[in-house]
Write a protein that holds these residues in place. Structure first.
Motif, PDB file in Angstrom:
ATOM      1  N   UNK A  82     -52.270 126.348  83.780  1.00 45.95           N
ATOM      2  CA  UNK A  82     -51.547 125.472  82.866  1.00 45.95           C
ATOM      3  C   UNK A  82     -51.851 123.931  83.265  1.00 45.95           C
ATOM      4  N   UNK A  83     -52.676 123.419  82.212  1.00 49.74           N
ATOM      5  CA  UNK A  83     -52.776 122.178  82.595  1.00 49.74           C
ATOM      6  C   UNK A  83     -51.791 121.083  82.772  1.00 49.74           C
ATOM      7  N   UNK A  84     -50.860 120.951  81.485  1.00 51.74           N
ATOM      8  CA  UNK A  84     -49.865 120.110  81.513  1.00 51.74           C
ATOM      9  C   UNK A  84     -48.596 120.467  82.836  1.00 51.74           C
ATOM     10  N   UNK A  85     -48.513 121.596  82.761  1.00 50.14           N
ATOM     11  CA  UNK A  85     -47.749 122.331  83.983  1.00 50.14           C
ATOM     12  C   UNK A  85     -48.225 121.831  85.306  1.00 50.14           C
ATOM     13  N   UNK A  86     -49.578 121.971  85.707  1.00 52.48           N
ATOM     14  CA  UNK A  86     -49.903 121.693  86.740  1.00 52.48           C
ATOM     15  C   UNK A  86     -49.822 120.243  87.106  1.00 52.48           C
ATOM     16  N   UNK A  87     -50.118 119.126  86.159  1.00 53.89           N
ATOM     17  CA  UNK A  87     -49.765 117.851  86.340  1.00 53.89           C
ATOM     18  C   UNK A  87     -48.345 117.585  86.414  1.00 53.89           C
ATOM     19  N   UNK A 134     -54.732 113.580  88.551  1.00 54.16           N
ATOM     20  CA  UNK A 134     -56.134 114.215  88.246  1.00 54.16           C
ATOM     21  C   UNK A 134     -56.192 115.669  88.677  1.00 54.16           C
ATOM     22  N   UNK A 135     -56.745 116.726  88.001  1.00 54.52           N
ATOM     23  CA  UNK A 135     -56.898 117.806  88.461  1.00 54.52           C
ATOM     24  C   UNK A 135     -58.540 118.270  88.756  1.00 54.52           C
ATOM     25  N   UNK A 136     -58.555 118.928  90.080  1.00 53.51           N
ATOM     26  CA  UNK A 136     -60.193 119.613  89.960  1.00 53.51           C
ATOM     27  C   UNK A 136     -60.039 121.103  89.753  1.00 53.51           C
ATOM     28  N   UNK A 137     -60.622 121.718  88.850  1.00 52.53           N
ATOM     29  CA  UNK A 137     -60.328 123.167  88.678  1.00 52.53           C
ATOM     30  C   UNK A 137     -61.452 123.821  89.323  1.00 52.53           C
ATOM     31  N   UNK A 138     -61.584 125.114  89.869  1.00 51.13           N
ATOM     32  CA  UNK A 138     -62.796 125.721  90.149  1.00 51.13           C
ATOM     33  C   UNK A 138     -63.952 125.874  89.390  1.00 51.13           C
ATOM     34  N   UNK A 139     -64.991 125.632  89.698  1.00 52.09           N
ATOM     35  CA  UNK A 139     -66.176 125.969  88.776  1.00 52.09           C
ATOM     36  C   UNK A 139     -66.229 127.264  88.300  1.00 52.09           C
TER      37      UNK A 139
END
Length: 204
Positions: A82-87, A134-139
């Motif tokens: 979850x993007x916002x929760x990760x931030x 900033x978040x780096x997600x696995x490709x």
């Protein structure tokens, strides 16, 4: 009864009551390692009790001091990422809002139940009043969705937005990201102003 520290942080916000909130809960070390000692039932009940858009559970990894194990819960739903929760979680860690999880400085690595590694870091400029991360997600490889399916996706998005939404392209992930969909909307669409009924999206 056991108690655990937590914070509620709003992502994508400039005010205390704006943006998208998430509750971040600090669990004891090894709680989310395999075998998992903190039950899924307890996390679901905790998520429902907080009634926030997302609950994030964090625990220090037993075998790697540079990793935190993470789980995301929206009531009974358990998204992989979850993007916002990760931030929100990264801000809690970088600002030492949850001291029981240790000192993390400006960089954090989170590991999901499926073993995916999410890297994140603070990019807040010196002297700035705005926190930025900033978040780096696995490709992951993606598979283009057929045109007939894009038409259905556009219909669903239009229903969720309460107006016609132009969808130009869609692709789904593969492997562990198979439940995720990437949607590209038209150049005239203002995503920032788009109000979506998430129940409509979840229902599909």
């Amino acid at each position: 009864m056991s108690t655990y520290p937590y914070v509620i942080i709003n992502a994508f916000a400039r005010t205390s009551f704006g943006g998208n909130p998430a509750v971040i809960i600090a669990l004891p070390p090894n709680s989310l390692s395999q075998p998992q000692t903190f039950s899924e039932e307890t996390m679901i009940k905790t998520s429902l009790a907080f009634a926030q858009p997302m609950a994030v559970f964090l625990s220090l990894s037993p075998e790697d001091s540079t990793l935190l194990d993470v789980r995301f819960y929206l009531g009974t739903l358990t998204p992989l990422i979850c993007g916002h929760a990760t931030l929100a979680a990264v801000k809690a860690l970088c600002t030492n809002a949850l001291p029981s999880l240790g000192q993390w400085g400006s960089e954090v690595k989170l590991r999901t139940k499926e073993g995916l590694i999410i890297s994140a870091r603070s990019i807040t400029e010196s002297g700035s009043e705005e926190d930025k991360y900033e978040i780096t997600l696995p490709a992951t490889p993606v598979v283009t969705v057929p045109d007939v399916e894009i038409d259905r996706i556009a219909s669903v998005f239009s229903e969720a937005a309460g107006r016609n939404v132009q969808v130009e392209y869609a692709a789904r992930g593969e492997g562990k990201m198979g439940n995720y969909l990437m949607v590209v909307v038209g150049p005239d669409e203002n995503v920032g102003d788009m109000k979506l009924d998430c129940e409509v999206l979840v229902g599909t």
